[in-house]
Design a protein around this motif. Structure first.
Motif, PDB file in Angstrom:
ATOM      1  N   SER A   1       0.990  -1.651  -0.041  1.00 28.93           N
ATOM      2  CA  SER A   1      -0.302  -0.090   0.064  1.00 28.93           C
ATOM      3  C   SER A   1       0.817   1.169   0.352  1.00 28.93           C
ATOM      4  O   SER A   1       0.352   2.229  -0.515  1.00 28.93           O
ATOM      5  CB  SER A   1      -0.712   0.072   1.655  1.00 28.93           C
ATOM      6  OG  SER A   1      -1.804   1.188   1.465  1.00 28.93           O
TER       7      SER A   1
ATOM      8  N   GLN B   1       1.578   3.945  -2.900  1.00 29.95           N
ATOM      9  CA  GLN B   1       1.383   5.366  -3.309  1.00 29.95           C
ATOM     10  C   GLN B   1       2.752   6.429  -2.970  1.00 29.95           C
ATOM     11  O   GLN B   1       3.026   7.694  -3.744  1.00 29.95           O
ATOM     12  CB  GLN B   1       0.702   6.055  -1.867  1.00 29.95           C
ATOM     13  CG  GLN B   1      -0.355   4.880  -1.785  1.00 29.95           C
ATOM     14  CD  GLN B   1      -1.311   5.394   0.025  1.00 29.95           C
ATOM     15  OE1 GLN B   1      -1.001   6.543   1.098  1.00 29.95           O
ATOM     16  NE2 GLN B   1      -1.879   4.940  -0.283  1.00 29.95           N
TER      17      GLN B   1
ATOM     18  N   MET C   1      -7.893  -0.266  11.614  1.00 25.09           N
ATOM     19  CA  MET C   1      -9.112   0.472  10.804  1.00 25.09           C
ATOM     20  C   MET C   1      -7.614   0.970   9.229  1.00 25.09           C
ATOM     21  O   MET C   1      -7.925   0.825   7.977  1.00 25.09           O
ATOM     22  CB  MET C   1      -9.500   1.657  10.951  1.00 25.09           C
ATOM     23  CG  MET C   1     -10.121   2.253   9.478  1.00 25.09           C
ATOM     24  SD  MET C   1     -11.107   1.434   8.528  1.00 25.09           S
ATOM     25  CE  MET C   1     -12.093   1.758  10.409  1.00 25.09           C
ATOM     26  N   GLU C   2      -6.116   0.770   9.245  1.00 23.24           N
ATOM     27  CA  GLU C   2      -5.437   1.211   9.005  1.00 23.24           C
ATOM     28  C   GLU C   2      -5.418  -0.214   7.777  1.00 23.24           C
ATOM     29  O   GLU C   2      -4.591  -0.158   6.667  1.00 23.24           O
ATOM     30  CB  GLU C   2      -3.762   1.473   9.770  1.00 23.24           C
ATOM     31  CG  GLU C   2      -2.350   2.104   8.989  1.00 23.24           C
ATOM     32  CD  GLU C   2      -1.745   2.375   9.888  1.00 23.24           C
ATOM     33  OE1 GLU C   2      -0.605   2.883   9.069  1.00 23.24           O
ATOM     34  OE2 GLU C   2      -1.760   2.704  10.658  1.00 23.24           O
TER      35      GLU C   2
ATOM     36  N   THR D   1      -7.085  -2.264   7.070  1.00 27.19           N
ATOM     37  CA  THR D   1      -8.166  -2.780   6.981  1.00 27.19           C
ATOM     38  C   THR D   1      -8.253  -1.779   4.575  1.00 27.19           C
ATOM     39  O   THR D   1      -8.243  -1.963   4.317  1.00 27.19           O
ATOM     40  CB  THR D   1      -9.747  -2.011   6.947  1.00 27.19           C
ATOM     41  OG1 THR D   1      -9.659  -3.231   8.147  1.00 27.19           O
ATOM     42  CG2 THR D   1     -10.777  -2.642   6.462  1.00 27.19           C
ATOM     43  N   GLU D   2      -7.670  -0.358   5.686  1.00 28.39           N
ATOM     44  CA  GLU D   2      -7.565   0.645   4.389  1.00 28.39           C
ATOM     45  C   GLU D   2      -6.646   0.207   3.512  1.00 28.39           C
ATOM     46  O   GLU D   2      -6.192  -0.056   2.061  1.00 28.39           O
ATOM     47  CB  GLU D   2      -7.447   2.073   5.107  1.00 28.39           C
ATOM     48  CG  GLU D   2      -7.972   2.517   5.386  1.00 28.39           C
ATOM     49  CD  GLU D   2      -8.180   4.156   6.285  1.00 28.39           C
ATOM     50  OE1 GLU D   2      -6.955   3.799   5.809  1.00 28.39           O
ATOM     51  OE2 GLU D   2      -8.979   4.165   6.394  1.00 28.39           O
ATOM     52  N   ALA D   3      -4.793  -0.541   4.383  1.00 31.61           N
ATOM     53  CA  ALA D   3      -4.120  -0.778   3.276  1.00 31.61           C
ATOM     54  C   ALA D   3      -4.595  -2.016   2.023  1.00 31.61           C
ATOM     55  O   ALA D   3      -4.213  -2.288   0.833  1.00 31.61           O
ATOM     56  CB  ALA D   3      -2.842  -1.763   3.798  1.00 31.61           C
ATOM     57  N   ASN D   4      -5.720  -2.961   2.729  1.00 30.71           N
ATOM     58  CA  ASN D   4      -5.738  -3.623   2.116  1.00 30.71           C
ATOM     59  C   ASN D   4      -6.961  -3.384   0.446  1.00 30.71           C
ATOM     60  O   ASN D   4      -6.109  -4.407  -0.311  1.00 30.71           O
ATOM     61  CB  ASN D   4      -6.678  -5.365   3.054  1.00 30.71           C
ATOM     62  CG  ASN D   4      -7.103  -6.216   2.050  1.00 30.71           C
ATOM     63  OD1 ASN D   4      -6.653  -7.032   1.194  1.00 30.71           O
ATOM     64  ND2 ASN D   4      -8.656  -6.421   2.258  1.00 30.71           N
ATOM     65  N   LYS D   5      -7.737  -2.894   0.952  1.00 29.09           N
ATOM     66  CA  LYS D   5      -7.936  -1.577   0.063  1.00 29.09           C
ATOM     67  C   LYS D   5      -7.889  -2.104  -0.904  1.00 29.09           C
ATOM     68  O   LYS D   5      -7.591  -1.459  -2.287  1.00 29.09           O
ATOM     69  CB  LYS D   5      -9.271  -1.314   0.989  1.00 29.09           C
ATOM     70  CG  LYS D   5     -10.451  -0.435   0.280  1.00 29.09           C
ATOM     71  CD  LYS D   5     -11.336   0.514   0.561  1.00 29.09           C
ATOM     72  CE  LYS D   5     -12.469   1.088  -1.032  1.00 29.09           C
ATOM     73  NZ  LYS D   5     -11.903   1.286  -1.983  1.00 29.09           N
ATOM     74  N   ASN D   6      -6.507  -0.821  -0.786  1.00 28.73           N
ATOM     75  CA  ASN D   6      -6.064   0.312  -1.432  1.00 28.73           C
ATOM     76  C   ASN D   6      -5.077  -1.183  -2.575  1.00 28.73           C
ATOM     77  O   ASN D   6      -5.509  -0.420  -3.494  1.00 28.73           O
ATOM     78  CB  ASN D   6      -4.884   0.606  -1.351  1.00 28.73           C
ATOM     79  CG  ASN D   6      -3.615   1.404  -1.911  1.00 28.73           C
ATOM     80  OD1 ASN D   6      -4.835   2.299  -2.947  1.00 28.73           O
ATOM     81  ND2 ASN D   6      -3.166   2.463  -0.945  1.00 28.73           N
TER      82      ASN D   6
ATOM     83  N   ASP E   1      -7.911  -2.492  -4.912  1.00 27.09           N
ATOM     84  CA  ASP E   1      -8.059  -1.602  -6.014  1.00 27.09           C
ATOM     85  C   ASP E   1      -7.210  -2.162  -7.275  1.00 27.09           C
ATOM     86  O   ASP E   1      -7.557  -1.657  -7.643  1.00 27.09           O
ATOM     87  CB  ASP E   1      -8.435   0.043  -5.316  1.00 27.09           C
ATOM     88  CG  ASP E   1      -9.500   0.306  -4.920  1.00 27.09           C
ATOM     89  OD1 ASP E   1     -10.745  -0.868  -4.648  1.00 27.09           O
ATOM     90  OD2 ASP E   1     -10.020   0.585  -3.896  1.00 27.09           O
TER      91      ASP E   1
END
Length: 500
Positions: free
Chosen positions: A204, A208, A425-426, A428-433, A436
């Motif tokens: 992730s 970026q 949550m971090e 979870t967001e990394a996995n979503k990134n 995507d």
């Protein structure tokens, strides 16, 4: 000449790769590992050839080496680790005296294979010192083009501290290229249970804050060593040897005069069509074991066609992927050899692109580039390397993601990350990134543009309006607000006629 690169190996794996890489560079540029002095090629029968060799070896040597007042060449390298073991081993080797003593930054505790511990707890204690050493290296360069990082995504230091370093580098050097050689984990090589967590969190950050990522898959390295090089039980030394061959090949256009990809920015412009899709598939040919190289038992007289065939088959890819599962967005092939001609290379590539047209996306023209370096390696008379932006690279991320979901679904081992200050949550967001990005690669693979009507659809599926084209041209009459009509067959010059 300028255009310098600062090399930053992080963690145990990163420093081991860096050591082999610098040994390879010293051999190719004829730098003595103990003294740092240039050792010219002795050719008493042809002094002009000796002068030409010296010029080729030293013309762009300042990209990776810094010359001192005593004509000694010192690597532009900052070595980082959270434990002293690997760096002390490096200092004990012959090449250890080549590095600046001030450029070693290490701790005593280690990373404990925990991304959160090195990123939030141990890393901040060393990050200022690391950035200060990198700053001194950047300021000593005339015109630095960027920073290259080597790291492992499965461990703790390379993933967590490496991510923190990239975040800070992007903040301090926003206009410089950040490139990475990132080693993705595999169960065949390592037995660290939390590798999927570490790899997902680091990927992730790479999406970026990194401009170019050369993906090195441990699973592919293991298969190459066992199946291709016939090494029965490969160890880390055998795997690092394979990586050094590839790193030497893909950086040759940065270190020697060539016709394409002379620096990191040009490489990015030619290979990265979309900012998030910058994960490269790399390979080199021919591949051979270190024992075969030392015994001179490898085959060196390969033609351009034979080299291209080996690069193209996918067996030499440093990522465990299937070539039939994706398409090439762009590709750059680098050939090295004193007797190579541009006509031969371009002709073979033209035939290959015509033959394998379906393997490329049809909406990027001229996406297969070549470069010729007139300096051969110390092991081969001719060889080739490939850097490709291939949509099938998402197979590596899918494999990591499947392993991640198996553990994250049960919250297994998650408390080790939460108790050092990380929020769930971090993760979870990394996995979503990452998810995507996998979908973006798949979307670009599935897009097919009609060459006869390239303006038919835009990215959202809506009809594009093109100047000079009107969907209503087929209508012979149009009504105005007053009920008047325009007859296309009438000679009214487009004037609205009032109807009586």
């Amino acid at each position: 000449m300028g255009r310098e690169i600062v090399f930053v190996p992080v963690g145990q794996c990163g420093n081991q790769l860096g050591t082999v890489f610098w040994q390879t560079l010293c051999g190719e540029h004829h730098i003595d590992e103990k003294t740092g002095k240039y050792q010219p090629t002795k050719n008493p029968d042809d002094t002009k050839q000796e002068e030409r060799d010296t010029q080729l070896h030293l013309e762009k040597i300042d990209v990776y080496f810094e010359e001192t007042a005593k004509r000694r060449y010192v690597p532009r390298c900052v070595l980082v680790d959270l434990e002293p073991g690997v760096i002390e081993t490096l200092k004990a080797k012959a090449i250890g005296s080549l590095f600046k003593p001030d450029n070693f930054v290490f701790g005593v505790n280690g990373g404990a294979n925990n991304w959160a511990k090195t990123h939030y707890q141990d890393g901040p204690e060393f990050i200022d010192e690391i950035l200060d050493v990198i700053r001194r290296s950047m300021e000593s360069a005339d015109s630095p083009q960027g920073i290259q990082v080597t790291q492992s995504l499965g461990g703790g230091t390379g993933s967590g501290l490496g991510s923190l370093i990239m975040l800070k580098l992007r903040e301090h050097y926003p206009d410089r290229i950040i490139s990475a050689f990132s080693v993705y984990p595999s169960a065949k090589v390592s037995d660290v249970v939390v590798e999927p967590y570490n790899a997902t969190l680091t990927t992730s950050i790479l999406i970026q804050d990194c401009d170019q990522v050369n993906v090195i898959d441990n699973e592919a390295l293991y298969d190459i060593s066992t199946n291709l090089l016939k090494t029965p039980s490969p160890n880390f030394h055998d795997l690092n040897w394979v990586v050094s061959l590839v790193m030497s090949g893909v950086t040759s256009s940065l270190r020697f005069p060539g016709t394409l990809n002379g620096d990191l920015r040009k490489m990015g412009v030619n290979l990265v069509p979309f900012p998030r899709l910058h994960f490269f598939t790399v390979s080199t040919a021919p591949l051979f074991s270190q024992n075969a190289a030392q015994a001179n038992e490898h085959y060196t007289n390969l033609s351009v066609k034979e080299i291209l065939d080996q690069l193209w088959t996918g067996n030499n890819f440093l990522a465990k992927i299937n070539k039939n599962d994706g398409r090439f967005l762009s590709m750059s092939c680098i050939y090295r050899g004193a007797q190579l001609t541009s006509f031969e290379v371009e002709d073979q590539h033209r035939m290959a692109q015509d033959k394998f047209m379906e393997d490329f996306v049809n909406w990027i023209p001229s996406n297969m580039m070549t470069s010729i370096i007139n300096t051969s390696t110390q092991y081969c008379k001719t060889n080739g390397s490939m850097i490709a932006n291939f949509t099938g690279i998402n197979a590596v991320f899918r494999r990591i993601s499947r392993q991640f979901h198996k553990m994250f679904k049960k919250k297994a081992f998650l408390h080790w990350y939460i108790q050092v200050g990380m929020d769930e949550m971090e993760i979870t967001e990394a996995n979503k990134n990452v998810q995507d990005m996998i979908q973006e690669y798949q979307d670009k693979c599935d897009v097919i543009v009609d060459e006869d009507n390239p303006f038919e659809r835009d990215a959202d599926g809506a009809t594009e309006q093109v100047i000079g084209f009107d969907d209503d041209d087929e209508e012979e009459q149009k009504e105005d607000d007053d009920g008047g009509v325009i007859d296309d067959d009438d000679d009214s010059d487009g004037i609205i006629q009032d109807s009586d």
